[in-house]
Every structure is written in structure tokens, then in C-alpha cells.
Scaffold this motif. Structure first.
Motif, PDB file in Angstrom:
ATOM      1  N   LEU A 401       8.711 -59.080 -39.547  1.00  0.00           N
ATOM      2  CA  LEU A 401       7.448 -59.507 -38.957  1.00  0.00           C
ATOM      3  C   LEU A 401       7.635 -60.444 -37.755  1.00  0.00           C
ATOM      4  O   LEU A 401       7.039 -60.213 -36.692  1.00  0.00           O
ATOM      5  N   PRO A 402       8.448 -61.506 -37.873  1.00  0.00           N
ATOM      6  CA  PRO A 402       8.650 -62.359 -36.685  1.00  0.00           C
ATOM      7  C   PRO A 402       9.319 -61.623 -35.535  1.00  0.00           C
ATOM      8  O   PRO A 402       9.057 -61.920 -34.371  1.00  0.00           O
ATOM      9  N   LEU A 403      10.175 -60.664 -35.853  1.00  0.00           N
ATOM     10  CA  LEU A 403      10.804 -59.869 -34.792  1.00  0.00           C
ATOM     11  C   LEU A 403       9.746 -59.055 -34.050  1.00  0.00           C
ATOM     12  O   LEU A 403       9.774 -58.964 -32.807  1.00  0.00           O
ATOM     13  N   ALA A 404       8.809 -58.453 -34.792  1.00  0.00           N
ATOM     14  CA  ALA A 404       7.737 -57.686 -34.164  1.00  0.00           C
ATOM     15  C   ALA A 404       6.884 -58.578 -33.266  1.00  0.00           C
ATOM     16  O   ALA A 404       6.470 -58.180 -32.171  1.00  0.00           O
ATOM     17  N   TRP A 405       6.619 -59.794 -33.720  1.00  0.00           N
ATOM     18  CA  TRP A 405       5.844 -60.741 -32.912  1.00  0.00           C
ATOM     19  C   TRP A 405       6.577 -61.071 -31.617  1.00  0.00           C
ATOM     20  O   TRP A 405       5.985 -61.117 -30.546  1.00  0.00           O
ATOM     21  N   TRP A 406       7.878 -61.286 -31.736  1.00  0.00           N
ATOM     22  CA  TRP A 406       8.698 -61.662 -30.575  1.00  0.00           C
ATOM     23  C   TRP A 406       8.780 -60.528 -29.553  1.00  0.00           C
ATOM     24  O   TRP A 406       8.886 -60.769 -28.350  1.00  0.00           O
ATOM     25  N   LEU A 407       8.712 -59.274 -30.031  1.00  0.00           N
ATOM     26  CA  LEU A 407       8.861 -58.110 -29.144  1.00  0.00           C
ATOM     27  C   LEU A 407       7.535 -57.603 -28.584  1.00  0.00           C
ATOM     28  O   LEU A 407       7.511 -56.566 -27.917  1.00  0.00           O
ATOM     29  N   GLN A 408       6.442 -58.316 -28.858  1.00  0.00           N
ATOM     30  CA  GLN A 408       5.134 -57.852 -28.388  1.00  0.00           C
ATOM     31  C   GLN A 408       5.082 -57.641 -26.879  1.00  0.00           C
ATOM     32  O   GLN A 408       4.398 -56.735 -26.394  1.00  0.00           O
ATOM     33  N   GLY A 409       5.812 -58.450 -26.145  1.00  0.00           N
ATOM     34  CA  GLY A 409       5.784 -58.360 -24.691  1.00  0.00           C
ATOM     35  C   GLY A 409       6.309 -57.046 -24.151  1.00  0.00           C
ATOM     36  O   GLY A 409       6.034 -56.699 -22.993  1.00  0.00           O
ATOM     37  N   LEU A 410       7.056 -56.302 -24.957  1.00  0.00           N
ATOM     38  CA  LEU A 410       7.587 -55.019 -24.520  1.00  0.00           C
ATOM     39  C   LEU A 410       6.607 -53.873 -24.748  1.00  0.00           C
ATOM     40  O   LEU A 410       6.950 -52.701 -24.511  1.00  0.00           O
ATOM     41  N   GLY A 411       5.418 -54.180 -25.233  1.00  0.00           N
ATOM     42  CA  GLY A 411       4.409 -53.147 -25.439  1.00  0.00           C
ATOM     43  C   GLY A 411       4.784 -52.197 -26.564  1.00  0.00           C
ATOM     44  O   GLY A 411       5.292 -52.609 -27.606  1.00  0.00           O
ATOM     45  N   ASN A 412       4.541 -50.915 -26.354  1.00  0.00           N
ATOM     46  CA  ASN A 412       4.788 -49.933 -27.403  1.00  0.00           C
ATOM     47  C   ASN A 412       6.283 -49.790 -27.710  1.00  0.00           C
ATOM     48  O   ASN A 412       6.668 -49.510 -28.850  1.00  0.00           O
ATOM     49  N   ALA A 413       7.142 -49.990 -26.715  1.00  0.00           N
ATOM     50  CA  ALA A 413       8.595 -49.945 -26.957  1.00  0.00           C
ATOM     51  C   ALA A 413       9.008 -51.055 -27.924  1.00  0.00           C
ATOM     52  O   ALA A 413       9.835 -50.848 -28.820  1.00  0.00           O
ATOM     53  N   GLY A 414       8.434 -52.243 -27.745  1.00  0.00           N
ATOM     54  CA  GLY A 414       8.731 -53.338 -28.667  1.00  0.00           C
ATOM     55  C   GLY A 414       8.277 -53.042 -30.078  1.00  0.00           C
ATOM     56  O   GLY A 414       8.950 -53.396 -31.052  1.00  0.00           O
ATOM     57  N   LEU A 415       7.131 -52.370 -30.199  1.00  0.00           N
ATOM     58  CA  LEU A 415       6.620 -51.988 -31.509  1.00  0.00           C
ATOM     59  C   LEU A 415       7.598 -51.053 -32.223  1.00  0.00           C
ATOM     60  O   LEU A 415       7.897 -51.222 -33.415  1.00  0.00           O
ATOM     61  N   TRP A 416       8.144 -50.087 -31.492  1.00  0.00           N
ATOM     62  CA  TRP A 416       9.084 -49.143 -32.086  1.00  0.00           C
ATOM     63  C   TRP A 416      10.434 -49.790 -32.384  1.00  0.00           C
ATOM     64  O   TRP A 416      11.064 -49.478 -33.401  1.00  0.00           O
ATOM     65  N   LEU A 417      10.880 -50.712 -31.552  1.00  0.00           N
ATOM     66  CA  LEU A 417      12.129 -51.419 -31.835  1.00  0.00           C
ATOM     67  C   LEU A 417      12.002 -52.252 -33.113  1.00  0.00           C
ATOM     68  O   LEU A 417      12.929 -52.299 -33.936  1.00  0.00           O
TER      69      LEU A 417
END
Length: 448
Positions: A401-417
């Protein structure tokens, strides 16, 4: 290596695995086939919000139904162990308990979901047209909820008795009927999104009724009589409910991940949520195929534990594991080299295709990370060790969950990562738990 070679070359184990896995793979593949047909049919309607409505409504319904997946998983483990002991009375009581739970939970959920639906949709912040269609779709799907949950209990019980043909008949009948009705209602009668929902409802009830007929036939093969007064005692329910509680919490965490993907995708736009739905259909295809091997492992491991046969347990695990790895490599290659065809088959909306094509690499990696969690789930379910499954899922969720929050700036790519990281964590934590139990000799405790 010697134990691996022994297991792989043991023809009876290979036959047992595929006698169960083959029908289950075929039946499981029919489940994502329905989502693919829904997407393909609705995806060729003129507007992206129509496909988005099926994606959002379908995700919410799947969250609801799959949250109660313990009705299948918990039932399989106990039924397999009772079958290994040759306990016909326990099998009868377990089937009754599963169906009673399914009916009670369906009634409870139907009363709770309708008032909660506006809150869930508000979290997603969909457009007005998508919001209205998604509500209509989900309200219709709720009519099929009792049948969907009853089918879980029936399929779990039948699989636990090492009968994979009956679940195949149930799922193929329901899902092929769903496909036929989908085409008729949406394209033939022009019912649009509502037609896709009604097709699913009628198919779910058909599958449940067929399951009742098949279970009645199967139960006649086992001697014994159910002790019906025991169903009124808490002690007879406690083991099943304890396992189901842990599987429920585990499944709730998993479905929360998929809900978060849908929520975040919806916030990124109608085209993005639709593209993610098409990509997740690829995950569904992979998961349901690989789950066929995991389901075989559930039944074989549960039977081996009931019979206290360590060698059969080890052979089943190795054979199912090797085949799962080979299958995951095949799916990775499919999405890597034929992914654009897979997406184009589902929709001709240019904006949705463009977004989905850009994220195909993530889909290709996913089977290689997720396969181990599917396989190990089969081992833990067969052993009715739901607590370890629950803890592994909750830990993976808490770390992801915190990783997903941190990757929000990458948009949909961050969501998939973030999603890939979650699936990898889930597999690693389950593997560590299985290794710890094996080292302590806990799968089949030594006789005292």
C-alpha cells in the motif's frame, strides 16, 4: 533433486494431477471467457463509458462474490480430508453447512450492498453516464448472488471429493450459456449494458441448479448418514467457520487491491479504467488456468493429509509446481508476443487500445510473479491452514500500500508497478511460511 526426479517420473501422480487439473483448467478458463465476451461485446458499442460501466460494475460485483470465495476454498480442504478418511457422514454435513452459509451470506449482502453502492461509486468519482450505467448493472447482478455463492460451495465440495468433471459441467454450462445470452441480449435485442447483466444472472442460476443435481449423485457414492442435529451445535461449525474467517480476511485484502486498481484507474479517466479492465482480463485468464493446477493440489494434498501419506503429498506438490511454472512461461510469452491482438479483440475504441498497448509489458511479467502464490494457496487450502494464508496476504497488502501511494506520480504505470510488487510479495511470504512449516514437520505431524 532426487525427490523432484522421483515425483516427475511417477506416472500415477502425473495421472492424478491431470485427472483433476485438466477439467478444472477447462472449467476455470470459461470464467474469464465471460469477462472477455462482456468486454468484446460491450467494447464494440459506440461509447467508452459503456465499457467502463461494465468494468466498474463487474469489478464491484466480483469484489462482493470473490470476497466469499472461502465458501469454495474452505469446503474443498475439509471435503478432501474427509474423503481421505472415507468419512461419508462428514461429507454430508459439510455440504449442508456450505449451502446454508451461502444462502445466509447472499441474503445479508443483498441487504447491505444497495445502500453502500453510492458510497463506493463516489470514491471512484466516475462521470455521470458511467455512474448511472454501473448502478443499473450491479443492481441487476445482485439477483444472481445466491446462485453464485451456492455454486462456490458446491464446486468446492465436489472438488474435495476428487470429482473434477462435475465442476467442469457446472462452470461450462453456466459460462457458455452466459456467452450465448450476452450476444443475444446485447447485440440481438439491443439491451446494452443491462443485457450483459441479465445474461450473467440467468447463467448463474443455471449453474447452481445443475450443481445441486450433480452433488446429490456424488454423495450417494459414500456410505454413511449425516448427523443433522449436529448442525444446531456451535462445535460442529467452529472448524469450518474458523478457516472461512481467515480465508475471508485474506480474500477481502486481495479484492481490496483490485478495487483500488479500479478506483485509481477511474480517477485517471474512462479510457484508462476501460484499458485496465482489458488488461486484467489477461490476469483473469492466467489466474484461472493456473488455478486449475492449484485446485488439483488442494484435493490431492488434502487427501494425502487425511490418509497421512507424506510421499503422496511431496509428489503432488512437485508435479503441480513444475507444470505451473511451464504454464506461467507460456502465458508470459502469449502476452508479450500476441498482447496487441488480445487487446484489439476486446475493443475497437482507439483511446482504450492505445493505453492498453502501452502497458502490455506489465501483463507479460505478471504470470511469472503470481504463479507461486496460486500454487501455494492450493497447498495451504488442502491443509486447511487458512491462518498462514491470511497473514501472508495482509502482510503483502500492508507492504504494498505505501509503495502504491509513493508511485502515484507515475500515473497508470505506477499503479501497475505497485500491483506487480504486491503479487511478488505475496508469493515470497507464502513460500517462506510453507518452508517454515515443512522444516518443523507440521504438514503431517508425527504420530505420538
Amino acid at each position: 533433486m532426487n525427490s523432484l526426479r522421483d515425483a516427475w517420473q511417477h506416472a500415477p501422480t502425473q495421472r492424478q494431477v491431470w485427472a483433476l487439473a485438466g477439467p478444472m483448467i477447462l472449467s476455470n478458463l470459461s470464467v474469464p471467457l465471460v469477462s472477455l465476451v462482456d468486454s468484446a461485446v460491450v467494447g464494440h458499442l459506440p461509447h467508452a463509458h459503456q465499457l467502463g460501466a461494465v468494468a466498474v460494475g463487474g469489478s464491484l460485483y466480483s469484489l462482493l462474490v470473490w470476497t466469499f470465495g472461502f465458501l469454495r476454498m474452505g469446503t474443498t480442504g475439509f471435503a478432501a480430508q474427509a474423503c481421505g478418511r472415507g468419512d461419508g457422514a462428514a461429507l454430508r454435513g459439510l455440504l449442508a453447512q456450505g449451502l446454508l452459509l451461502a444462502g445466509g451470506l447472499a441474503l445479508l449482502c443483498s441487504l447491505l450492498v444497495v445502500p453502500l453502492l453510492p458510497v463506493l461509486l463516489a470514491l471512484m468519482q466516475p462521470g455521470a453516464e458511467l455512474d448511472a450505467l454501473a448502478r443499473d448493472y450491479l443492481h441487476i447482478r445482485l439477483f444472481g448472488l445466491p446462485a453464485a455463492l451456492a455454486s462456490y460451495a458446491l464446486i468446492g465440495w465436489l472438488l474435495g471429493t476428487q470429482n473434477a468433471r462435475a465442476p467442469l459441467l457446472i462452470l461450462l454450462t453456466a459460462n457458455l450459456l452466459n456467452v450465448a445470452l450476452d450476444l443475444w441480449f446485447v447485440l440481438g435485442l439491443d439491451w446494452g449494458v443491462a443485457g450483459a447483466a441479465w445474461a450473467s444472472v440467468l447463467a448463474e442460476w443455471s449453474g447452481a441448479l445443475l450443481g445441486l443435481v450433480l452433488a446429490r449423485r456424488r454423495i450417494g457414492e459414500y456410505a454413511g448418514c449425516a448427523h443433522w442435529p449436529a448442525l444446531r451445535r456451535w462445535a460442529s461449525w467452529r472448524p469450518l467457520l474458523a478457516v472461512n474467517r481467515d480465508i475471508f480476511l485474506r480474500t477481502l485484502a486481495l479484492q481490496s487491491v483490485f478495487l483500488l486498481i479500479t478506483v485509481q484507474g477511474t480517477r485517471l479517466g474512462d479510457a484508462t479504467v476501460a484499458a485496465n479492465a482489458l488488461l486484467l482480463n489477461g490476469l483473469l485468464l492466467t489466474a484461472h488456468a493456473l488455478d486449475g493446477l492449484a485446485h488439483a493440489l488442494e484435493a490431492l494434498c488434502g487427501h494425502a493429509l487425511g490418509a497421512r501419506d507424506r510421499l503422496a503429498l511431496r509428489r503432488s506438490l512437485w508435479v503441480a509446481g513444475i507444470w505451473s511454472l511451464l504454464a506461467s512461461l507460456g502465458f508470459a510469452a502469449l502476452f508479450l508476443f500476441a498482447g496487441q491482438w488480445f487487446i484489439n479483440l476486446q475493443t475497437d475504441i482507439a483511446a482504450v487500445r492505445t493505453i492498453a498497448h502501452a502497458h502490455l509489458a506489465y501483463l507479460a511479467v505478471l504470470p511469472l510473479l503470481a504463479v507461486w502464490s496460486y500454487l501455494l494457496d492450493g497447498l495451504f487450502i488442502g491443509a486447511t491452514r487458512a491462518r498462514e494464508m491470511r497473514d501472508a496476504m495482509l502482510l503483502a497488502f500492508a507492504l504494498g500500500l505505501p509503495l502504491a501511494w509513493w508511485l502515484q506520480g507515475l500515473g497508470n504505470a505506477g499503479l501497475w508497478l505497485a500491483f506487480l510488487a504486491f503479487m511478488a510479495l505475496r508469493s515470497l511470504i507464502l513460500a517462506a511460511s510453507a518452508w517454515r512449516i515443512a522444516r518443523r514437520g507440521g504438514w503431517i505431524p508425527a504420530d505420538r
